[in-house]
Design a protein around this motif. Structure first.
Motif, PDB file in Angstrom:
ATOM      1  N   PRO A 101       0.785  -1.240   0.000  1.00 60.85           N
ATOM      2  CA  PRO A 101       0.000   0.000   0.000  1.00 60.85           C
ATOM      3  C   PRO A 101       0.813   1.284   0.000  1.00 60.85           C
ATOM      4  O   PRO A 101       0.286   2.338  -0.346  1.00 60.85           O
ATOM      5  N   TYR A 102       2.085   1.225   0.363  1.00 64.80           N
ATOM      6  CA  TYR A 102       2.843   2.443   0.639  1.00 64.80           C
ATOM      7  C   TYR A 102       2.947   3.430  -0.532  1.00 64.80           C
ATOM      8  O   TYR A 102       2.899   4.646  -0.317  1.00 64.80           O
ATOM      9  N   PRO A 103       3.059   2.964  -1.783  1.00 64.44           N
ATOM     10  CA  PRO A 103       3.109   3.945  -2.878  1.00 64.44           C
ATOM     11  C   PRO A 103       1.825   4.751  -3.040  1.00 64.44           C
ATOM     12  O   PRO A 103       1.832   5.795  -3.701  1.00 64.44           O
ATOM     13  N   TYR A 104       0.741   4.282  -2.455  1.00 67.83           N
ATOM     14  CA  TYR A 104      -0.572   4.896  -2.692  1.00 67.83           C
ATOM     15  C   TYR A 104      -1.066   5.735  -1.510  1.00 67.83           C
ATOM     16  O   TYR A 104      -2.201   6.205  -1.510  1.00 67.83           O
ATOM     17  N   ALA A 105      -0.205   5.933  -0.515  1.00 68.54           N
ATOM     18  CA  ALA A 105      -0.588   6.749   0.632  1.00 68.54           C
ATOM     19  C   ALA A 105      -0.886   8.187   0.194  1.00 68.54           C
ATOM     20  O   ALA A 105      -0.164   8.765  -0.631  1.00 68.54           O
ATOM     21  N   PHE A 106      -2.004   8.735   0.697  1.00 65.41           N
ATOM     22  CA  PHE A 106      -2.414  10.126   0.446  1.00 65.41           C
ATOM     23  C   PHE A 106      -2.733  10.403  -1.024  1.00 65.41           C
ATOM     24  O   PHE A 106      -2.703  11.549  -1.465  1.00 65.41           O
ATOM     25  N   GLN A 107      -3.048   9.344  -1.770  1.00 64.25           N
ATOM     26  CA  GLN A 107      -3.412   9.472  -3.173  1.00 64.25           C
ATOM     27  C   GLN A 107      -4.882   9.099  -3.362  1.00 64.25           C
ATOM     28  O   GLN A 107      -5.483   8.410  -2.537  1.00 64.25           O
ATOM     29  N   ASN A 108      -5.455   9.577  -4.474  1.00 69.86           N
ATOM     30  CA  ASN A 108      -6.822   9.193  -4.848  1.00 69.86           C
ATOM     31  C   ASN A 108      -6.753   7.901  -5.664  1.00 69.86           C
ATOM     32  O   ASN A 108      -6.236   7.899  -6.785  1.00 69.86           O
ATOM     33  N   ILE A 109      -7.260   6.837  -5.073  1.00 65.24           N
ATOM     34  CA  ILE A 109      -7.119   5.510  -5.672  1.00 65.24           C
ATOM     35  C   ILE A 109      -8.488   4.965  -6.060  1.00 65.24           C
ATOM     36  O   ILE A 109      -9.428   5.005  -5.258  1.00 65.24           O
ATOM     37  N   VAL A 110      -8.585   4.446  -7.277  1.00 60.51           N
ATOM     38  CA  VAL A 110      -9.764   3.682  -7.685  1.00 60.51           C
ATOM     39  C   VAL A 110      -9.368   2.219  -7.758  1.00 60.51           C
ATOM     40  O   VAL A 110      -8.371   1.864  -8.413  1.00 60.51           O
ATOM     41  N   VAL A 111     -10.126   1.369  -7.063  1.00 54.22           N
ATOM     42  CA  VAL A 111      -9.916  -0.069  -7.104  1.00 54.22           C
ATOM     43  C   VAL A 111     -11.087  -0.692  -7.861  1.00 54.22           C
ATOM     44  O   VAL A 111     -12.253  -0.448  -7.530  1.00 54.22           O
ATOM     45  N   ILE A 112     -10.771  -1.477  -8.891  1.00 55.16           N
ATOM     46  CA  ILE A 112     -11.807  -2.116  -9.702  1.00 55.16           C
ATOM     47  C   ILE A 112     -12.020  -3.536  -9.213  1.00 55.16           C
ATOM     48  O   ILE A 112     -11.083  -4.316  -9.085  1.00 55.16           O
ATOM     49  N   GLY A 113     -13.287  -3.883  -8.922  1.00 53.27           N
ATOM     50  CA  GLY A 113     -13.624  -5.240  -8.540  1.00 53.27           C
ATOM     51  C   GLY A 113     -13.893  -5.386  -7.061  1.00 53.27           C
ATOM     52  O   GLY A 113     -13.709  -4.447  -6.273  1.00 53.27           O
ATOM     53  N   SER A 114     -14.343  -6.598  -6.676  1.00 54.24           N
ATOM     54  CA  SER A 114     -14.644  -6.869  -5.262  1.00 54.24           C
ATOM     55  C   SER A 114     -14.178  -8.261  -4.863  1.00 54.24           C
ATOM     56  O   SER A 114     -14.747  -8.880  -3.972  1.00 54.24           O
ATOM     57  N   SER A 115     -13.128  -8.738  -5.536  1.00 54.33           N
ATOM     58  CA  SER A 115     -12.565 -10.039  -5.193  1.00 54.33           C
ATOM     59  C   SER A 115     -11.633  -9.886  -3.998  1.00 54.33           C
ATOM     60  O   SER A 115     -11.465  -8.791  -3.446  1.00 54.33           O
ATOM     61  N   ASN A 116     -10.986 -10.975  -3.604  1.00 52.85           N
ATOM     62  CA  ASN A 116     -10.041 -10.909  -2.496  1.00 52.85           C
ATOM     63  C   ASN A 116      -8.932  -9.903  -2.746  1.00 52.85           C
ATOM     64  O   ASN A 116      -8.577  -9.125  -1.853  1.00 52.85           O
ATOM     65  N   SER A 117      -8.375  -9.899  -3.958  1.00 48.66           N
ATOM     66  CA  SER A 117      -7.279  -8.973  -4.244  1.00 48.66           C
ATOM     67  C   SER A 117      -7.744  -7.525  -4.195  1.00 48.66           C
ATOM     68  O   SER A 117      -7.032  -6.647  -3.684  1.00 48.66           O
ATOM     69  N   SER A 118      -8.946  -7.257  -4.704  1.00 54.18           N
ATOM     70  CA  SER A 118      -9.489  -5.900  -4.674  1.00 54.18           C
ATOM     71  C   SER A 118      -9.723  -5.430  -3.244  1.00 54.18           C
ATOM     72  O   SER A 118      -9.359  -4.311  -2.862  1.00 54.18           O
ATOM     73  N   VAL A 119     -10.332  -6.293  -2.454  1.00 52.49           N
ATOM     74  CA  VAL A 119     -10.663  -5.938  -1.072  1.00 52.49           C
ATOM     75  C   VAL A 119      -9.398  -5.744  -0.247  1.00 52.49           C
ATOM     76  O   VAL A 119      -9.282  -4.789   0.532  1.00 52.49           O
ATOM     77  N   ASP A 120      -8.423  -6.640  -0.405  1.00 48.70           N
ATOM     78  CA  ASP A 120      -7.167  -6.498   0.332  1.00 48.70           C
ATOM     79  C   ASP A 120      -6.495  -5.174  -0.001  1.00 48.70           C
ATOM     80  O   ASP A 120      -6.022  -4.454   0.894  1.00 48.70           O
ATOM     81  N   ARG A 132      -5.902   2.179   5.059  1.00 52.17           N
ATOM     82  CA  ARG A 132      -5.252   2.255   6.375  1.00 52.17           C
ATOM     83  C   ARG A 132      -3.888   2.930   6.314  1.00 52.17           C
ATOM     84  O   ARG A 132      -3.300   3.231   7.357  1.00 52.17           O
ATOM     85  N   LYS A 133      -3.383   3.170   5.125  1.00 50.20           N
ATOM     86  CA  LYS A 133      -2.143   3.939   4.971  1.00 50.20           C
ATOM     87  C   LYS A 133      -2.416   5.364   4.505  1.00 50.20           C
ATOM     88  O   LYS A 133      -1.493   6.084   4.101  1.00 50.20           O
ATOM     89  N   GLY A 134      -3.679   5.775   4.557  1.00 53.58           N
ATOM     90  CA  GLY A 134      -4.006   7.167   4.258  1.00 53.58           C
ATOM     91  C   GLY A 134      -4.480   7.439   2.858  1.00 53.58           C
ATOM     92  O   GLY A 134      -4.670   8.610   2.483  1.00 53.58           O
ATOM     93  N   GLY A 135      -4.677   6.398   2.064  1.00 53.47           N
ATOM     94  CA  GLY A 135      -5.178   6.607   0.707  1.00 53.47           C
ATOM     95  C   GLY A 135      -6.669   6.893   0.701  1.00 53.47           C
ATOM     96  O   GLY A 135      -7.418   6.425   1.560  1.00 53.47           O
ATOM     97  N   ASN A 136      -7.105   7.668  -0.269  1.00 55.17           N
ATOM     98  CA  ASN A 136      -8.529   7.960  -0.470  1.00 55.17           C
ATOM     99  C   ASN A 136      -9.053   6.951  -1.498  1.00 55.17           C
ATOM    100  O   ASN A 136      -8.820   7.096  -2.697  1.00 55.17           O
ATOM    101  N   VAL A 137      -9.758   5.930  -1.021  1.00 52.67           N
ATOM    102  CA  VAL A 137     -10.098   4.773  -1.855  1.00 52.67           C
ATOM    103  C   VAL A 137     -11.548   4.821  -2.316  1.00 52.67           C
ATOM    104  O   VAL A 137     -12.468   5.003  -1.511  1.00 52.67           O
TER     105      VAL A 137
END
Length: 320
Positions: A150-169, A176-181
């Motif tokens: 997660p560290y590269p995405y801290a304090f960034q606006n992130i879009v996550v596509i999907g709702s599988s295990n990888s997406s949810v993780d 929890r590292k400060g990203g806006n998800v």
């Protein structure tokens, strides 16, 4: 040129299981792996926890010892690579198989040399080719089809596509590292296959608004500083965005399978094989592991495809 009884393409858990079974039965074998040993596991998210318990991931009845109820990525790397060392498995790493042709025996061309074998086992998994969204902007560097930490995405606006295990993780770790998800999900709920101890966590984070989620939605376009998507009600929305994590799944290398002559059936590209022996439509070429499912990559995984090794080696010995 040396002639092998069995050449195994892929040094993942199932490829290693096939090698161990061949070794036990005094077959001359070799494993060809395009990356490191269990390369797909190496490329998993750094802090991933398996759904399966350790005993379900064991190969060749070698105990998988871990202090945690469910092992993580590093535990699995230690286990499988440790087996490769202790059992002195004959494996060539960082060598990619390019083509397989049959004359008297199979001629297997790799990025480094040509091998000759009586039988070939394809155990290549499915983690190499992302299942693309095929939308405008997908080629932009901000779009990632693999997630590690997660560290590269801290304090960034992130879009996550999907709702599988990888997406949810990814969504939970980045939040929890400060990203806006923001999650964009085609279905109307979080996937039922999500790990049972994680599913309530993401549902509660969505409910409280810590992670934004649009269900029944579809990503339409990725732009340099934003994304455009369609909501469940058909509204077109655009939001600010720094990175897109397209956790849309992965596919086996169908072109490789087709080029060596394996028949693929239907829309899901299911490869032809005998479920009792795992032999394909080509005499002497076998499939093992996830690759057997075509696009249905959820059908086979480590714990239910370990048996393929015994089926394949038994058939090879029976033919001899």
């Amino acid at each position: 040129m040396e002639l092998y009884d069995v050449l195994i393409v892929g040094g993942g858990p199932i490829g290693l299981a096939c090698a161990l079974e061949a070794k036990k039965n005094n077959l001359k074998y070799i494993v060809i792996e395009k990356g490191t040993v269990v390369n797909s596991l190496y490329n998993y998210p750094l802090y991933m926890t398996f759904f399966s318990t350790a005993d379900r991931l064991e190969i060749d009845e070698i105990p998988f010892i871990t202090t945690k109820p469910k092992p993580g990525r590093q535990d699995a790397l230690e286990y499988y690579q440790g087996i490769a060392r202790a059992k002195e498995i004959n494996i060539k790493s960082y060598e990619k198989v390019i083509n397989i042709q049959k004359s008297t025996f199979f001629q297997v061309e790799t990025s480094k040399q040509i091998y000759s074998a009586k039988n070939v086992v394809i155990a290549t998994g499915f983690y190499d080719i992302p299942n693309l969204m095929n939308i405008k902007g997908e080629e932009l560097p901000k779009v990632k089809h693999y997630y590690t930490e997660p560290y590269p995405y801290a304090f960034q606006n992130i879009v996550v596509i999907g709702s599988s295990n990888s997406s949810v993780d990814a969504a939970l770790e980045i939040y929890r590292k400060g990203g806006n998800v923001t999650m964009i999900i085609r279905n109307n709920e979080i996937s039922k296959s999500v790990k049972y101890w994680v599913k309530p966590d993401i549902e509660n984070r969505i409910k409280e608004g810590s992670v934004k989620a649009f269900f029944g939605a579809e990503l339409l376009e990725v732009k340099e500083h934003s994304v455009i998507f369609k909501t469940e009600k058909g509204e077109i929305r655009e939001i600010e965005n720094d990175f897109v994590l397209a956790m849309t799944g992965y596919l086996p290398d169908f072109e490789f399978l087709k080029n060596i002559g394996i028949d693929l059936k239907g829309e899901c590209q299911n490869p032809h094989y005998n479920p009792e022996t795992m032999e394909t439509n080509i005499d002497g070429i076998y499939l093992a592991g996830v690759v057997c499912g075509g696009k249905d990559t959820h059908l086979w995984f480590i714990e239910n495809s370990r048996i393929h090794a015994k089926q394949i080696i038994k058939d090879i010995i029976d033919k001899q």
